[in-house]
Structures are given as C-alpha cells and as structure tokens.
Design a protein around this motif. Structure first.
Motif, PDB file in Angstrom:
ATOM      1  N   ASP A 154      39.339  14.661 -19.030  1.00 33.95           N
ATOM      2  CA  ASP A 154      40.125  15.889 -18.851  1.00 33.95           C
ATOM      3  C   ASP A 154      39.338  17.140 -19.239  1.00 33.95           C
ATOM      4  O   ASP A 154      39.867  18.054 -19.884  1.00 33.95           O
ATOM      5  CB  ASP A 154      41.434  15.812 -19.649  1.00 33.95           C
ATOM      6  N   GLY A 155      38.064  17.164 -18.866  1.00 36.19           N
ATOM      7  CA  GLY A 155      37.246  18.340 -19.115  1.00 36.19           C
ATOM      8  C   GLY A 155      36.609  18.414 -20.485  1.00 36.19           C
ATOM      9  O   GLY A 155      35.841  19.336 -20.764  1.00 36.19           O
ATOM     10  N   LYS A 156      36.894  17.453 -21.342  1.00 38.16           N
ATOM     11  CA  LYS A 156      36.324  17.413 -22.682  1.00 38.16           C
ATOM     12  C   LYS A 156      35.366  16.230 -22.813  1.00 38.16           C
ATOM     13  O   LYS A 156      35.449  15.251 -22.066  1.00 38.16           O
ATOM     14  CB  LYS A 156      37.432  17.277 -23.739  1.00 38.16           C
ATOM     15  N   TYR A 178      36.022  10.797 -31.401  1.00 42.59           N
ATOM     16  CA  TYR A 178      35.887  12.221 -31.715  1.00 42.59           C
ATOM     17  C   TYR A 178      35.746  13.003 -30.413  1.00 42.59           C
ATOM     18  O   TYR A 178      34.990  12.610 -29.527  1.00 42.59           O
ATOM     19  CB  TYR A 178      34.661  12.464 -32.594  1.00 42.59           C
ATOM     20  N   THR A 179      36.489  14.099 -30.293  1.00 45.23           N
ATOM     21  CA  THR A 179      36.431  14.951 -29.112  1.00 45.23           C
ATOM     22  C   THR A 179      35.825  16.300 -29.476  1.00 45.23           C
ATOM     23  O   THR A 179      36.302  16.974 -30.403  1.00 45.23           O
ATOM     24  CB  THR A 179      37.834  15.172 -28.514  1.00 45.23           C
ATOM     25  N   PHE A 180      34.777  16.694 -28.761  1.00 48.47           N
ATOM     26  CA  PHE A 180      34.174  18.004 -28.994  1.00 48.47           C
ATOM     27  C   PHE A 180      35.150  19.114 -28.602  1.00 48.47           C
ATOM     28  O   PHE A 180      35.971  18.948 -27.700  1.00 48.47           O
ATOM     29  CB  PHE A 180      32.874  18.139 -28.198  1.00 48.47           C
ATOM     30  N   SER A 215      24.964  15.678 -29.831  1.00 49.54           N
ATOM     31  CA  SER A 215      25.157  17.122 -29.775  1.00 49.54           C
ATOM     32  C   SER A 215      25.547  17.554 -28.371  1.00 49.54           C
ATOM     33  O   SER A 215      25.092  16.985 -27.380  1.00 49.54           O
ATOM     34  CB  SER A 215      23.895  17.865 -30.214  1.00 49.54           C
ATOM     35  N   LEU A 216      26.409  18.563 -28.298  1.00 53.24           N
ATOM     36  CA  LEU A 216      26.859  19.137 -27.036  1.00 53.24           C
ATOM     37  C   LEU A 216      26.366  20.572 -26.954  1.00 53.24           C
ATOM     38  O   LEU A 216      26.706  21.404 -27.798  1.00 53.24           O
ATOM     39  CB  LEU A 216      28.389  19.098 -26.948  1.00 53.24           C
ATOM     40  N   ASN A 217      25.543  20.848 -25.930  1.00 54.97           N
ATOM     41  CA  ASN A 217      24.997  22.185 -25.692  1.00 54.97           C
ATOM     42  C   ASN A 217      24.282  22.762 -26.912  1.00 54.97           C
ATOM     43  O   ASN A 217      24.246  23.989 -27.104  1.00 54.97           O
ATOM     44  CB  ASN A 217      26.100  23.142 -25.232  1.00 54.97           C
ATOM     45  N   ASN A 218      23.731  21.862 -27.732  1.00 57.54           N
ATOM     46  CA  ASN A 218      23.007  22.271 -28.942  1.00 57.54           C
ATOM     47  C   ASN A 218      23.842  23.229 -29.804  1.00 57.54           C
ATOM     48  O   ASN A 218      23.304  24.067 -30.526  1.00 57.54           O
ATOM     49  CB  ASN A 218      21.679  22.936 -28.566  1.00 57.54           C
ATOM     50  N   ASN A 219      25.160  23.070 -29.709  1.00 56.62           N
ATOM     51  CA  ASN A 219      26.076  23.969 -30.414  1.00 56.62           C
ATOM     52  C   ASN A 219      27.054  23.212 -31.301  1.00 56.62           C
ATOM     53  O   ASN A 219      27.374  23.655 -32.403  1.00 56.62           O
ATOM     54  CB  ASN A 219      26.841  24.812 -29.393  1.00 56.62           C
ATOM     55  N   GLU A 220      27.529  22.064 -30.803  1.00 64.09           N
ATOM     56  CA  GLU A 220      28.427  21.210 -31.591  1.00 64.09           C
ATOM     57  C   GLU A 220      27.725  19.891 -31.860  1.00 64.09           C
ATOM     58  O   GLU A 220      27.041  19.352 -30.984  1.00 64.09           O
ATOM     59  CB  GLU A 220      29.731  20.951 -30.845  1.00 64.09           C
TER      60      GLU A 220
END
Length: 301
Positions: free
Chosen positions: A194-196, A226-228, A251-256
């Motif tokens: 669902d986009g996550k 765990y959902t970012f 890591s997601l987009n080197n941000n989370e």
C-alpha cells in the motif's frame, strides 16, 4: 568613367573565398539538419545492473523439464532475446528499468504457493552452493519503483516482496538434520505494501535451542515487522541492506534506518545466506499481477 584593373592573383583570391563561404554555409545547413534529427530521436536507457552473478526464476514453465523456469548465468545475460524469459523480465528502455512481471501460475518453487520473477544471488555464477554468512557480511543496494499492481476484493493493493535475504543449509547441515534439501528460512523480507515499505525478520523461538535444533525451519518465527514512515507510493526509492556479524541494517532513501542488533541476529550466524531481489508476488487471486521496476542493483561482500 574610371576602370579598375584586377590582377590575376586578386581574382583567384576572390573566387576562393566565395567558394569557401558557400561551402561553409552548406555545411552549416547540413549540420543543423542532423542536430534537429538527433533531437527528434528517442533516447534509450538501460538499467545499471550486472546480471553476471544472478540467476532468475519466473512464473513460466520450462517446456524442456516441466519445472518452473530458472535461468542462470551466462544465459541470463541474453534475457532480452529469450522469448520465454522476456515475458516476465524485460527492459523498459524509456525509463531505464529492468521490469519484473509476476502473476499467479502453477510455476512456483518449493515451499510456496506464490509465483515470482525474482533474482537470486550467485557468488559463483551457476553455483548455488557457494554463499555467505553474517560474519562475512554483505551489502545489497537497489533503486526501484512499483510499476503497477492490482488490488484485492477489499480495495487494497496486493503485497509484493521486493528484496530478501534467504538462509541456506550447507550440505553437511542438511545431512545432519536429515532434510531432503538445503532450504532454510528467509531472515529478511522487504515488501511494498500500500505504498509503504515494510520489513520482517526472523526470531528464534527458543533461545536455548541446540545447534541442530536451530537448523530446523520451524525453530524460527516472524517478528512483528516494521513499516517505514515515508510513503514511497509509485515513485522511485532506494533501499540498502547491510549485513555484518550479528547485525542487520535496512535503510530507505538513506533517510530512515531500521537496525537489528540482537540475540536473534547473532543466533542466525549458523546459516549461510544469499540476496534476492525482484518481484515475489504475494497473491493467488485470479487476474492479479504486479510489475516492479529496478533501475539499479548492486551487491558487495
């Protein structure tokens, strides 16, 4: 009336420069036409993915053996010319993506009811017996996007697993516990939902389990997941999975960042592993399907 005499040499120079000027003008017109023609041409892009250390499994049935289609290197390098393979793995030359297309079929692998168009890491091309441990470590990084995906009867998008770390028993471990194959649980599953981006890992049910007991698939269970926070939707995003001794970081987009540095990751050290990436479609609904676009994918150890 005064008549000016022109010398032969002067006349020659006038003729030369006039001819040169006309020639340059013609050349400029020709160049302008070529430049305009080039601008009208479509630019074709290719994904930044080296497939020489990956095999792929798709939903198709291999007519030669009646089993799910699996293509290893070096044959996988010719995927664009393979009539059977390119149904589910092909280039989108406009966006520069390698597209993985999956849908429910009878073409499934052992221990699952779901079909997939998914890459499997091979440290030695064509060999599934050479893998890595957490102690040896590894990094997988990809830039990707959900191409399109169908919805279920409740109006929610079907889930798609886009990256994995899968465990594998050595031949010695397989024989030790009397198992018929080398299959071990996946310690990591990363899904588009669902986009996550959602992450699930494994936990050991009994922390006092013996070495032999830990090798059994049913000794492990899924964590709560765990959902970012970021909603990636259908846009491009970057995922990085980094493994070291007793530790796993996503890591997601080197941000989370989600870090697993616990007893379960340390216990997981008994297994060998391999990376997976692509489209492991989590639906058997009639008419359902999904496309995952990979623009970049790299692995290092």
């Amino acid at each position: 009336m005064k008549i000016h005499k022109i010398s032969l040499s002067s006349l020659f120079l006038i003729i030369f420069f006039t001819t040169f000027s006309i020639s340059c003008s013609a050349q400029n017109v020709s160049t302008d036409k070529i430049e305009k023609k080039d601008k009208n041409k479509k630019k074709y892009k290719l994904p930044e993915i080296d497939l020489s250390h990956w095999s792929v499994t798709t939903p198709e049935i291999n007519p030669k053996n009646g089993k799910v289609l699996n293509v290893e290197p070096p044959e996988i390098l010719n995927y664009a010319k393979d009539d059977l393979l390119k149904k589910n793995m092909y280039n989108d030359s406009i966006s520069g993506a390698l597209v993985f297309y999956a849908y429910p079929t009878e073409g499934t692998t052992a221990n699952t009811k779901f079909s997939r168009s998914e890459l499997r890491e091979q440290m030695v091309p064509g060999d599934n017996d050479k893998n890595w441990t957490f102690k040896q470590g590894g990094i997988m990084k990809g830039e990707l996007a959900m191409g399109n995906v169908t919805k279920d009867s409740k109006g929610k998008y079907h889930k798609v697993i886009i990256m994995q770390i899968h465990g594998r028993l050595t031949n010695k471990q397989r024989d030790l516990i009397g198992q018929k194959d080398n299959n071990a649980p996946p310690v990591l599953k990363i899904s588009w939902q669902d986009g996550k981006i959602r992450v699930k890992t494994k936990e050991l049910k009994n922390l006092n389990a013996t070495y032999e007991e830990m090798l059994e698939t049913d000794a492990w269970t899924d964590d709560e997941g765990y959902t970012f926070k970021e909603d990636v939707g259908f846009g491009r995003f970057t995922l990085e999975v980094k493994v070291s001794d007793g530790k796993l970081t996503v890591s997601l987009n080197n941000n989370e960042f989600k870090v697993y540095d616990n007893i379960h990751m340390k216990k997981w050290g008994v297994f060998e592993n391999y990376f997976k990436a692509g489209n492991y479609f989590q639906s058997t609904d009639k008419g359902s399907s999904a496309k995952v676009n990979y623009y970049k994918l790299s692995v290092s150890h």
